[in-house]
Design a protein around this motif. Sequence first.
Motif, PDB file in Angstrom:
ATOM      1  N   ASN A  22       0.980  -1.167   0.057  1.00  0.00           N
ATOM      2  CA  ASN A  22       0.122   0.092   0.051  1.00  0.00           C
ATOM      3  C   ASN A  22       0.805   1.091  -0.051  1.00  0.00           C
ATOM      4  O   ASN A  22       0.539   2.154  -0.577  1.00  0.00           O
ATOM      5  CB  ASN A  22      -0.843   0.002   1.319  1.00  0.00           C
ATOM      6  N   GLU A  23       1.820   1.160   0.680  1.00  0.00           N
ATOM      7  CA  GLU A  23       2.814   2.354   0.805  1.00  0.00           C
ATOM      8  C   GLU A  23       3.432   2.353  -0.469  1.00  0.00           C
ATOM      9  O   GLU A  23       3.840   3.630  -0.997  1.00  0.00           O
ATOM     10  CB  GLU A  23       3.812   2.252   1.804  1.00  0.00           C
ATOM     11  N   THR A  26       1.051   4.185  -2.745  1.00  0.00           N
ATOM     12  CA  THR A  26       0.931   5.662  -2.533  1.00  0.00           C
ATOM     13  C   THR A  26       1.965   6.467  -3.072  1.00  0.00           C
ATOM     14  O   THR A  26       1.721   7.552  -3.473  1.00  0.00           O
ATOM     15  CB  THR A  26       0.541   5.874  -0.987  1.00  0.00           C
ATOM     16  N   LYS A  27       3.097   5.709  -3.023  1.00  0.00           N
ATOM     17  CA  LYS A  27       4.318   6.668  -3.273  1.00  0.00           C
ATOM     18  C   LYS A  27       4.402   6.838  -5.091  1.00  0.00           C
ATOM     19  O   LYS A  27       4.815   7.694  -5.546  1.00  0.00           O
ATOM     20  CB  LYS A  27       5.702   5.727  -3.140  1.00  0.00           C
ATOM     21  N   GLN A  29       1.445   7.359  -6.522  1.00  0.00           N
ATOM     22  CA  GLN A  29       0.164   7.889  -6.628  1.00  0.00           C
ATOM     23  C   GLN A  29      -0.750   7.140  -7.446  1.00  0.00           C
ATOM     24  O   GLN A  29      -1.620   7.471  -8.017  1.00  0.00           O
ATOM     25  CB  GLN A  29       0.489   9.272  -7.626  1.00  0.00           C
ATOM     26  N   CYS A  31      -4.416   4.584  -6.494  1.00  0.00           N
ATOM     27  CA  CYS A  31      -5.189   4.199  -5.520  1.00  0.00           C
ATOM     28  C   CYS A  31      -5.331   2.784  -4.974  1.00  0.00           C
ATOM     29  O   CYS A  31      -5.893   2.529  -4.055  1.00  0.00           O
ATOM     30  CB  CYS A  31      -6.510   4.794  -5.992  1.00  0.00           C
ATOM     31  N   HIS A  37       3.299  -3.662  -7.241  1.00  0.00           N
ATOM     32  CA  HIS A  37       3.466  -2.844  -5.838  1.00  0.00           C
ATOM     33  C   HIS A  37       3.767  -4.279  -5.005  1.00  0.00           C
ATOM     34  O   HIS A  37       4.446  -3.838  -4.094  1.00  0.00           O
ATOM     35  CB  HIS A  37       2.197  -2.125  -5.598  1.00  0.00           C
TER      36      HIS A  37
END
Length: 163
Positions: A22-23, A26-27, A29, A31, A37
């Motif tokens: 999730n981080e 987020t990095k 950008q 959702c 990831h």
Amino acid sequence: EAFDVLVNCCTEFVQLLSSEANEVATKNQKCMVQPDHVMTALHELGFGEFQGSVTAAWEEHKEEVKSMSDHRAAMKKSHAQNDYTEEELIEMQNQMFAEARARAMTSEADAANMAASYQAHLQAGAPSLPSAGHSTTLGTAAASGVAGSISGGKLPTGGPSDS
């Protein structure tokens, strides 16, 4: 007790991995967490040796989804290509229901009576569909015995009667 410890370890690993993925998302950008990831999170957490297994599982999952999608598309296509009218399909369904009920009878005599009754019904020209102007919902309600409470015990003309 060992089982509980193993389950707790697995749960912690999944939570750690999903949090890290999730981080990463987020990095970037994003959702939603994507497979890449998760791969980055595995590498950053020091579990790079699992990337091959995760990739293989992901590919297998994609093939299963594609196979299911292809199957659904083929089913839709085959249903779209049949040359039966809705009335013919309903009649075929009713006949299959009658045959299934006949097979479920406890004796051969009961099964024969059921089949004969259905054939007589067809030969008498009795409609297996609600006649024009009768709603299918009302027909369903009448079949389940609810029509009496809806229409004060009276059914549409030509239909079965509760009296």
